[in-house]
Design a protein around this motif. Structure first.
Motif, short mmCIF file in Angstrom:
data_model
loop_
_atom_site.label_atom_id
_atom_site.label_comp_id
_atom_site.label_asym_id
_atom_site.label_seq_id
_atom_site.Cartn_x
_atom_site.Cartn_y
_atom_site.Cartn_z
N CYS A 58 25.81 46.76 36.15
CA CYS A 58 25.48 46.10 36.63
C CYS A 58 25.26 46.58 38.39
CB CYS A 58 25.67 44.70 36.34
SG CYS A 58 25.49 43.56 37.65
N LEU A 59 25.13 46.85 39.97
CA LEU A 59 25.53 47.10 40.36
C LEU A 59 25.41 45.50 41.52
CD1 LEU A 59 26.76 49.27 42.66
CD2 LEU A 59 24.49 50.45 42.85
N VAL A 60 27.00 45.69 41.97
CA VAL A 60 26.93 44.60 43.27
C VAL A 60 26.97 44.62 44.22
CG1 VAL A 60 28.40 41.99 43.58
CG2 VAL A 60 27.81 42.67 41.29
N ILE A 61 25.74 44.75 45.20
CA ILE A 61 26.24 44.51 46.37
C ILE A 61 26.26 43.86 47.80
CG2 ILE A 61 24.25 46.95 47.96
CD1 ILE A 61 23.06 47.58 45.35
N GLY A 62 27.26 44.60 48.70
CA GLY A 62 27.39 43.39 49.32
C GLY A 62 28.53 43.32 50.35
N ASP A 63 29.22 43.24 51.54
CA ASP A 63 30.81 43.57 52.22
C ASP A 63 31.00 42.39 51.29
OD1 ASP A 63 30.05 46.51 53.43
OD2 ASP A 63 29.46 45.14 55.44
N GLU A 64 29.77 40.93 51.97
CA GLU A 64 30.87 40.10 51.49
C GLU A 64 31.42 39.58 50.24
OE1 GLU A 64 25.49 39.81 50.37
OE2 GLU A 64 27.26 40.58 51.52
N ILE A 65 30.89 40.22 49.41
CA ILE A 65 31.75 39.93 47.99
C ILE A 65 33.39 40.54 48.19
CG2 ILE A 65 31.94 40.86 45.44
CD1 ILE A 65 29.69 38.96 45.95
N LEU A 66 33.06 42.10 48.54
CA LEU A 66 34.19 42.85 49.06
C LEU A 66 35.15 41.95 49.72
CD1 LEU A 66 32.54 46.09 48.89
CD2 LEU A 66 33.96 45.34 47.05
N ASN A 67 34.62 41.40 51.25
CA ASN A 67 35.92 40.43 52.06
C ASN A 67 36.07 39.42 51.31
OD1 ASN A 67 33.62 39.22 53.38
ND2 ASN A 67 32.73 40.21 54.61
#
Length: 341
Positions: A58-67
């Motif tokens: 699974c590849l989760v993409i998003g700055d909002e997840i990391l921040n």
């Protein structure tokens, strides 16, 4: 970021996921008798059938997840869903909205795992770059997809009529129209497929390199599309819950992990060749911990239960916490069974 597609998700009715045995379904086409929107649209370059998926990432993409702005729940849902289908999820990665990161990561995962599911980055704004990044990873052009635009217009028309949505002028160029059409501009060419699996949504699941399934990050959409994708994978011979089934046995023990560590290590070494994984999980604040046995050979798992119960001075339960006392907030006596199927 993905608000317009989110509004379409109001048409998705949350469903209780059936057991793997329930996936003996009729042909997918029979689920769409009206013919208004085709159930599945595919390119001629994508194979209709293939070998069973034996591994997934699974590849989760998003700055909002990391921040920390948004909590990822899609990977957890995918893990549970694939476990029930007999496909082990072996890796979860979260990366930023970066063309280079997405392209490099998706190529690596696609080469290493049979099935790759991406989450996020397919909305109408500048930071939604999953389609362009994956296209660049495989040297593919980006093209407007007319069937998606047609479905988009149909869904939007329903929203105007039933929800009071503002009408869209589809003929006059505008920034808003460009943003909408951005969501219907996909990688095209060899190894690309477009799966319309939900009659109430205009968005397809775009498949690239035959095994990369691109899904939205909105949890309700992600879950609804994933559920609707399942019978398609079954029909194409990519999954077979009846033969791939993974089982999990849960044993509750009053002993601390340190007291059972040596026994469990010895047990794991002995059963590893049979494809069994032994797990130990502390339950903080509770009086009992959990030991699990996970594998495909149910008969062999069953044969281990009496020994493991003795080895950890525990009891088999159907659901973790079944044997918690009322003081601990649990639900009474324990049962027996296999969880997670």
């Amino acid at each position: 970021m993905f608000s317009r597609l989110s509004r379409a998700s109001a048409h998705v009715t949350p469903a209780v996921r059936p057991s793997p045995a329930a996936y003996t379904l009729p042909s997918v086409a029979s689920r769409y008798p009206n013919g208004t929107m085709s159930a599945i649209t595919t390119t001629s370059t994508a194979p209709r059938r293939g070998r069973l998926y034996q591994s997934a990432a699974c590849l989760v993409i998003g700055d909002e997840i990391l921040n920390g702005k948004t909590i990822d729940t899609n990977s957890s849902f995918l893990a549970q869903h694939l476990f029930a289908l007999g496909v082990p999820l072996q890796r979860i990665e979260t990366i930023p909205d970066s063309l280079q990161d997405i392209a490099a990561t998706v190529r690596r995962l696609s080469a290493a795992y049979d099935l790759v599911v991406t989450s996020g980055g397919i909305g109408p704004t500048h930071d939604d770059i999953t389609y362009p990044a994956i296209a660049s990873a495989y040297g593919l052009p980006l093209r407007l997809h007319p069937p998606t635009v047609s479905r988009m217009k149909q869904v939007h028309s329903r929203q105007v009529q039933t929800e009071g949505a503002a009408p869209q002028d589809w003929d006059t160029p505008s920034a808003q129209l460009d943003a909408r059409l951005r969501m219907a501009t996909f990688p095209a060419g060899e190894g690309v497929d477009y799966l319309f699996v939900d009659d109430d949504l205009w968005v397809p699941i775009v498949v690239v390199n035959h095994n990369i399934y691109i899904l939205p990050g909105v949890p309700k959409l992600f879950r609804g599309l994933l559920e609707s994708l399942t019978p398609v994978l079954l029909e194409r011979g990519r999954i077979s819950p009846a033969t791939q089934r993974i089982h999990r046995v849960i044993i509750s023990t009053p002993l601390p992990e340190s007291a059972v560590a040596e026994y469990l290590a010895t047990l794991q070494a002995r059963v590893e060749a049979r494809g069994v994984k032994v797990g130990s999980y502390p339950r903080w604040g509770k009086k009992r911990n959990t030991v699990t046995l996970v594998g495909r050979d149910l008969e062999f798992l069953e044969s281990l239960v009496p020994e493991v119960e003795r080895g950890v001075e525990g009891v088999r339960v159907m659901v973790e916490g079944d044997d918690d006392s009322d003081v601990e907030g649990g639900g009474g006596g324990g049962g027996g069974g296999v969880d997670g199927v």
